[in-house]
Every structure is written in C-alpha cells, then in structure tokens.
Enzyme design. Sequence first.
Site, short mmCIF file in Angstrom:
data_model
loop_
_atom_site.label_atom_id
_atom_site.label_comp_id
_atom_site.label_asym_id
_atom_site.label_seq_id
_atom_site.Cartn_x
_atom_site.Cartn_y
_atom_site.Cartn_z
N ASP A 172 16.60 2.32 -15.95
CA ASP A 172 17.03 4.19 -15.36
C ASP A 172 17.76 4.61 -15.17
O ASP A 172 18.50 3.47 -14.34
CB ASP A 172 15.33 4.41 -14.54
N ASN B 159 10.35 -45.49 -5.71
CA ASN B 159 9.65 -44.37 -6.47
C ASN B 159 9.79 -43.49 -5.86
O ASN B 159 9.37 -42.35 -5.69
CB ASN B 159 8.80 -45.24 -7.42
N ASP C 11 9.21 4.10 -15.06
CA ASP C 11 8.10 3.88 -14.20
C ASP C 11 7.33 4.62 -14.48
O ASP C 11 6.13 4.86 -13.93
CB ASP C 11 9.16 4.82 -13.02
N VAL D 42 4.64 -47.02 -13.55
CA VAL D 42 3.98 -46.11 -12.17
C VAL D 42 5.56 -45.69 -11.85
O VAL D 42 5.64 -44.18 -11.56
CB VAL D 42 3.28 -46.80 -11.23
N THR E 150 12.58 -42.15 -3.04
CA THR E 150 13.65 -41.87 -3.56
C THR E 150 13.41 -40.79 -4.55
O THR E 150 14.16 -39.67 -4.36
CB THR E 150 14.29 -42.55 -4.21
N ASP F 68 6.60 5.20 -21.01
CA ASP F 68 7.52 3.43 -20.58
C ASP F 68 6.80 2.33 -21.24
O ASP F 68 7.36 1.45 -20.89
CB ASP F 68 8.41 3.59 -18.97
P1 ATP Z 1 15.47 8.66 -15.41
O1 ATP Z 1 14.65 8.61 -16.51
O2 ATP Z 1 16.85 7.59 -15.60
O3 ATP Z 1 14.57 8.59 -14.40
P2 ATP Z 1 14.89 11.20 -15.00
O4 ATP Z 1 14.42 10.93 -13.75
O5 ATP Z 1 16.33 12.21 -15.33
O6 ATP Z 1 15.18 9.91 -15.41
P3 ATP Z 1 12.83 12.77 -16.27
O7 ATP Z 1 12.64 11.73 -15.25
O8 ATP Z 1 12.00 12.07 -17.68
O9 ATP Z 1 14.62 11.55 -16.31
O10 ATP Z 1 13.56 14.08 -16.34
C1 ATP Z 1 13.81 14.79 -17.35
C2 ATP Z 1 13.94 16.03 -16.91
O11 ATP Z 1 13.10 16.76 -16.96
C3 ATP Z 1 15.89 16.07 -15.78
O12 ATP Z 1 16.78 16.05 -16.18
C4 ATP Z 1 15.12 18.09 -15.78
O13 ATP Z 1 15.90 18.49 -15.44
C5 ATP Z 1 13.90 17.54 -15.28
N1 ATP Z 1 12.65 17.01 -14.70
C6 ATP Z 1 12.78 16.26 -14.07
N2 ATP Z 1 11.83 16.44 -12.64
C7 ATP Z 1 11.44 17.23 -13.06
C8 ATP Z 1 9.88 18.72 -12.37
N3 ATP Z 1 9.54 17.42 -11.28
N4 ATP Z 1 9.70 19.84 -12.81
C9 ATP Z 1 10.63 20.06 -13.92
N5 ATP Z 1 11.19 19.58 -14.27
C10 ATP Z 1 11.85 18.20 -14.18
#
Ligand code: ATP
Length: 931
Positions: free
Chosen positions: A329, A746, A652, A282, A749, A656
């Site tokens: 990212d 046992n 995010d 045991v 400890t 993805d």
């Molecule tokens: P990560 O992937 O590191 O978060 P990120 O946020 O720059 O990078 P995305 O969100 O895919 O990547 O954005 C890519 C591009 O799209 C940006 O560089 C920007 O020029 C454009 N972008 C980002 N947000 C918007 C938005 N709300 N409306 C229009 N264009 C956008």
Amino acid sequence: MELKKWHQMDVEELQHVMGVQSQQGLTEEEVEHKRTLSGWNELSEGKRISPIILFLNQFKDFMVVVLMGATLLSAILGEYLDAVTIIAIILLNGILGFVQEFRAERSLRALKNLSAPNAKVLRGGKVNIIPTRLLVPGDVVLLESGDRVPADVRWMETNSCSVEESALTGESLPVSKHCQVITEEDVQLGDQKNIGFMGTMMTRGTAKGIVIRIGMDTEMGKIADLIQSTEAQETPLQHRLEQLGKILIILSLALTILVVVAGILHGQPPMGMLLAGVSLAVAAIPEGLPAIVTVALALGVQRMIKRKAIVRKLPSVETLGCASVICSDKTGTLTQNKMTVTSIWVGGRSLEVTGDGYAPIGQILEKKQPIDLKNDQGLRRLLQIGALCNNSEIVEVTSDETRGKRKVKDDVKDTTWDLKGDPTEGALIALSSKMGMNSHSLGSLYQRELEFPFDSERKLMSVIVSHQGGRLIYTKGAPDVLLNQCSHILWGGNIVPLTGMMRQQVLTANESMASGALRVLGTAYRELRPQERVESEADAESQLVFVGLAGMIDPPRREVRDSIATCRRAGIKTVMITGDHGTTAEAIAHQLGILPRGGISLSGQELAKLNDDQLDAKVDQIYVYARVSPEHKLRIVKSLQRKGHVVAMTGDGVNDAPAIKAADIGIAMGITGTDVTKEASSLILSDDNFSTIVAAIEEGRNIYENIRKFIRYLLASNVGEILTMLFAMMLALPLPLLPIQILWVNLVTDGLPAMALGVDQPEKDLMEHKPRGAKENIFARRLGWKIISRGILIGLCTLAAFWLTLRVAPDQDGQLLKAQSVAFATLVMAQLFHVFDCRSSRSVFHRNPFQNKYLVLAVLSSVLLMLGVFYIEPLQPIFKTVPLGFREWAISLVAAGIPTFLMGAGSVWGGRKQRRNGSQRIIANSTKISA
Ligand code: ATP
C-alpha cells in the site's frame, strides 16, 4: 416481574440494567468491581502439555529406550560405573532437549498473545483501546467495519452496519444489524438483529453497543469446546526435516549394524560391541534437530518482533526468505501518513495553506495575501464539509516539564497536537481550525443525523446534518469519483450547473496537485428537500453541488527509499498498490525509486479491462497500480503467482482480506489494520512501515540459512562419528571410541554449539543475492556435498590420529587407552573447529570467528568440559581417559584441523583462481572488443 431478554430491552432499560451511561461508559472502579463478579473476557484454553509430560517425552525415543535397556544389561553384567554414567548422560541429554522444547513452546505462546485482539471502549468519558480480555459486562464498545465483535453486545447505535456471523450461525452472507427493540421473546440467534455476537465480524458500517455477556457466557463460549483446536503449526521445512529424520534413523541404524557386525567378525567381544553400537546409534541419530529448528524459528521470530514484525503463522518465516515481489500500500506504509493540507482549489481559484502538522497554526493565502473567510462562501463551505464529514479528533496535549535535575528558572510548556482517527480527516480538521472553525462548536450547530462511512470501494464518505430546521448532505472523497455524482458547482458564491469546461478545470486542478505528490480530496454538498428520504448512499450521493479540492502532502517515510534499493539488490521487486490517484501515486513512486525507466503504472479502470492472460503478459512490467479497489488486489496476487513469484502483499481494510489470504505472505498493518485483515495475515507490521517488511525478509533469509548451518554441523559431525567407527571395524582395528565417549561427544558438541549456530549473525551478502526458490531442497547449494566431504574427512582424520598413537606400541598395556583418548580429543576438536566453518557458505577464513559470542562461549565450554574429562582424576576411570602429552595433543590438533582448515584454504585458493580466470576472461573479452 419477569426480566426481559436482551433483545427485548430498549436502550434506556439496557443502560439501567447494566448500570452504565452510554455517553460516559463505566468508570475504572466499576470495571474492577464488575470484574470480580464476571472474571475475564476469554474463552477457556485447550489443554496444554504439562512440563512433566514434556520432560518424560524426551525419553520415549526408540533408540534411547534401547540404550537404557543395553545399559541395564551392562549393569547386570557388573559394569556399574558405565551404567550410571550412561544414565546420567541420557538424563542430561533429556534435560537439554526439554529446555529447548520448553523454550520453543513458551515463545510460540508469547507470539500468540502478541497478536491478541484489542477493542475500542468508552470508559470514564474517554475512548481507549484495550485488549478484549479486559472487557466486562456494561462496557460501551465502539466498532467499525473490519472489527471483530469482542463480546456479546446489544447495539445502541448502528450506521449501515452489517455483520458476518458464519462462525456462529453458518450463514456466510453478512446480516444487517439495527438497534431497535425486538418484541418476541424466543428469537433464533440469526434473527437477533440488535445483538452482536462475540467472534463475528463487522463487514460494513459503524456501531456502538453495550457488552451484555463476556467470555464463556457468550454464545461463542457455549460452543467453544466444539471449535477449540490447538492445531500445531508445522512449517514445510519442519515437515521435510521430520521425514528426513526418519530416513536418517534408518541409515544410522543400518550403518551401526554394519559397525557391530564388522566388529564382531573381527573378534570384538559381542556385548561391548552391542553397547558401542547402540551408543553410536543414539549419538548419530539427530533427534535434537526438530527442537533446534523450532528454537531457531522461535528466536528468529523474537528478533523480528524487536524489528516490529509480528509473525502470526510460523510457516511464513520460511516463505519470507523466498519472497520475490512485495506489493505494498502507499498511504502509511510507504508514506508517513501525516497529512497536512497545503493547497486548495475552490470555484476556479487556487489557494495556498501554511503551517505544519495538526496544530491550528497557519493561514490560507490567495496570491500571497491572507484570505477573508467572511466573504468567501465557497471556502467556508469547503472547510465546513471537511470538518463535519469527519470522524476524527485533534486533541491538545500539554506537558509541563522541568528541564534537567537542577532547578531551572522557567518551566517549559510543550504542546503537541494528537490525532485520534484517520490522518486524512485530521488534516481537514487542522485546516478548518487554522481559520478559527472549531469542529466541536460546528458539531453543535450542525447535528449529524446519519453517516455513510468511507469505504475504499466507493471512495466517498457522506453525512446528513440538520441545521436551522433544514437538512444537508455533506460529501467528501476522491475528486474524479465525486465529480461523477455532481450536477452543479459552487462558483463565485453561486450554485451553477457543472459544465464540461468547469469539470475539465476541476480535473486539471486535481491533476496539477497530484503531480506534486499531493493526495487530493474533493468536497460537495446538497440541501435536502423537506420530506426527502435518504435510505442508501446512492440516494445521498447524487445531484451534488461540487465545492472544491483540498490537496495534502503525505511525505514518504525517510528510510523507505533505502529499503527499496535493498530489495532491488536482493532481487525483490517492489510494487505500489494504492487507492490514490495515478498521478499522485507515480509522483511518490518516482521519489522512492519504485518506478524504473520502462516501468508501467496502471489504473484500476485499465486493469478491469484486461483479462487474465493480458494481465499476465504485462504484470512483470507494472510497478504502480493506482485507484484500485481491494478486489483488484486479488487479481494482481494471482497473476504474479501464475508468473512464478512468491508474493508478499500488504493490506489494511476489511476488503483486503481475500488478497492477503491468497498472497504467499499476507501482511496486515498493526496500527491502521482491521481485525479481519490481521486475522487473515501471516505477518503484522506493528509500525505499518514498509522497511519493516524488508527487515522481516532479511530475518527470514537469515533464519533459513542458520537452520542450514546447524543441519550441516550436526550431520557432518554424525557422519564423522559413524565413519570413525566403521572404518576402524573394517580395518580390523580395536574400538577407537568407547560407548561412553561417543555419548559424551554427542552431548557436549551437538547441543550448545548447534544452538549457537541457530542464532548466528547473517553473512554480509545476505541481501545481495536473489531469493531462493520456494521448492529449494535444504541440501541445495552444495550443502549435501559439504556434509559428506567434511564428515568423511573428520572420520578419516580421527582414525588416523588413533592409528598413529596406537602404532607406537600396539601391544603395550595402556597404549590402546591412550589412542582412544587421542581419537576422543580429535573427534571433539574436529567438530569444534568445523562449527566455525559452518558459519560461512564459503570457508572458515571468510568470517570473523569471534563475531558470534554465543558460539565462542559454547565452544569454550565444550573444550573445558573435554579437558575436565582428561585431567580431573576421578573422571578418568569413568570416561576411560588418560592425560595426553605434547605429542598426542599435537597429533590430535593437527588431525582435527585438517577437515576445516585444509578445505578452507582450498576454497580460498579456488576462489582466487576463479577470480583470476574471471579477470583474465574480462581482459580477453576487452581485447577482443578493442581488436
Ligand atoms: P493506500 O491503498 O495506498 O493506503 P489510499 O489510502 O489512498 O491508498 P484509500 O484509502 O482507498 O486509498 O483512498 C482512496 C481515495 O479515497 C483517496 O485518494 C482519497 O481521495 C479518498 N479518501 C481517502 N480517505 C477518505 C476519507 N476518509 N473520506 C473520504 N474520502 C477519502
């Protein structure tokens, strides 16, 4: 009148039936009232193990049953005191096991609740984020791509909305949803296009709807019983330990049988030998191991929560310690995601913007002079597009606070500007408000008709707005992508064809902003012809007029640079994967120390041209991936894995999810992440911060090392116990330990000190060495040797102390009892010394023994319990102990100290010698070089 079905109602009827205004939502009183009628929005849980069953489970272990049988036998033979004590000890052991398992289960449940999903709901005219459990029928919910539908919802507004309903209908392709009435009465679930069902996933677009059914009344609730699986998550280590446990049981049993047989052959009474054997089995079987492992994992996970990392899948705690690459990212994880526009380019002119954060305070300057907006058509259009092609809002928060406890003369008014929505869009709203453009009043002048939401694949967002009888398309997005959709440009107030030279100018301006680590957005627009129909993004985003660029700073997070350096020391590579422009990404990578000399930065376009073999050949040199689409992430993970890496990957957006699932450790963002990514992930960062990943890896490494520590302690102790008995029986000595003493050792400890090792602090060099291999054996790095060598030494020293005491007067009455007491004290003390040794991978002298206060307390209480057994008179007959004198204690303590201190001193001496040899070698080498 027969009531219509939900899908047959129009929005007006629906609002009427549910008693809600779609612009306001329910009030809190209405919510309370509805909740009394409808209950909570949750599916009923599967059965839980009741605490009583959990307690009884502690005694179903085969050896414990055998021990109880043997105890009963000894009671029948008249050994009442023994029997009662053994039963008491078994009970105490059971209680300890129960407490451990109960705690483990409770913390695992708490973890589950932590990652419970939230919903965006409109109540009392305000948008709130609340746990989905709190929704009631009639609530107005807002959803966007990546959200899980939180209840059954009748849509009122939809924008390019698609939902994946495979969980319910088995159909894996997303279904597009709308808010029109469906007139037929009986419609299959799959065809109820104006209803969103609980648990399904929004893959595209945005939508607003009214909750019509919650909890078990939903379609998902109806099949909840079918899909409920309370699958326990067992980590690979737990699985391996379980198998190891089985081997150890067989080994302990075999050795115990050997002890019993040897004892009987050498003239021990069979009954006494049997009881001793069973007690030994045991004690020697580490039945508490799985529970302690779970507790160590669960407590480690609690520590991770304090450091803002929420573990969703327990096995990932182990994998964390093996991570060799972190793919992160950029925006929000490595940077602060607090955007401020600082530069503008419009019609060939470069402008500068002053002011910080989201406050509407600042100016736009051209050659250091404030700009006159009235006469600047290009800039006005750029600001308008920024403000209207936008879903975010900046709200003013004012707090009146009186400083200090004593009355002060003036109240202090603090104003902060709070962003609701995407920071990139927030920066554009702040920009236009600096020039007095209010997005609300703009919104009433330009009414939005349609939106094509931003997605990271397209990298654009567009809206159609109507204004004074006309309609306009406003688009913003990544400049390089947007330019491809433009045929004209706004230059000096006129719309002119976009020539190659002008395009080049735009790209140069873009490049120059990006090289200053700015995130750049382009803006464009187009007037629609009167009857022009726009049905898709492709229709909208073509033949546009390019307007200008807005460059925004997004400062790196302060702590990240250090974390990246820590990763490098710990043999972990950091890779940036971003949708942003290559030059911006590289500039930030340089600032953070991600991109070493010789490191490569690759764009999504370049990546697309490489086949898998070409990518594999390069992947170890690539540190930055820019302008990538989510689908590229999956290729990157797979390639790194083919190269033998254990990959942690953040994400995010909804797209993805596949990469996050494929990664060894999928990491989702707690703040900006979608439900889809969170559900695919094994770890959630509640602060979206890269440094939290590094903290989690550190905890992951520590948890694993702590598990190794108590395995080392428990197994070495057990080897010591068995060998003491085995050696004695082989040498035809009397029993060195009585059954009750074995059980006591046992109990006192094994339990507390082992648990305290489970929460031990990490060693200083935890993040100074390479990650361990994913397939590393738990006994690797000399752990097996340490267990066996220390176990043998504990056994030998205990026996030596026993023999030295017995030898004084072998035939004298009472001397055997004294020798057994000495063996008992030696064994306990040897284990209690050894527990400090287990804290270090080197020796007891390498760490401050008082650092782990739980361990100090556990050891002190074990010592006190032992002394109690020796010196509290009523306990002496129970445990068959006698008070020890100075000589006995001296023998005991010296013998107990040998395994730990002698081996520790040996290792210190060995270490010095190695260092000396090392430095001699270095001197020899340098003499060779100089010669
Ligand atoms: P990560 O992937 O590191 O978060 P990120 O946020 O720059 O990078 P995305 O969100 O895919 O990547 O954005 C890519 C591009 O799209 C940006 O560089 C920007 O020029 C454009 N972008 C980002 N947000 C918007 C938005 N709300 N409306 C229009 N264009 C956008």
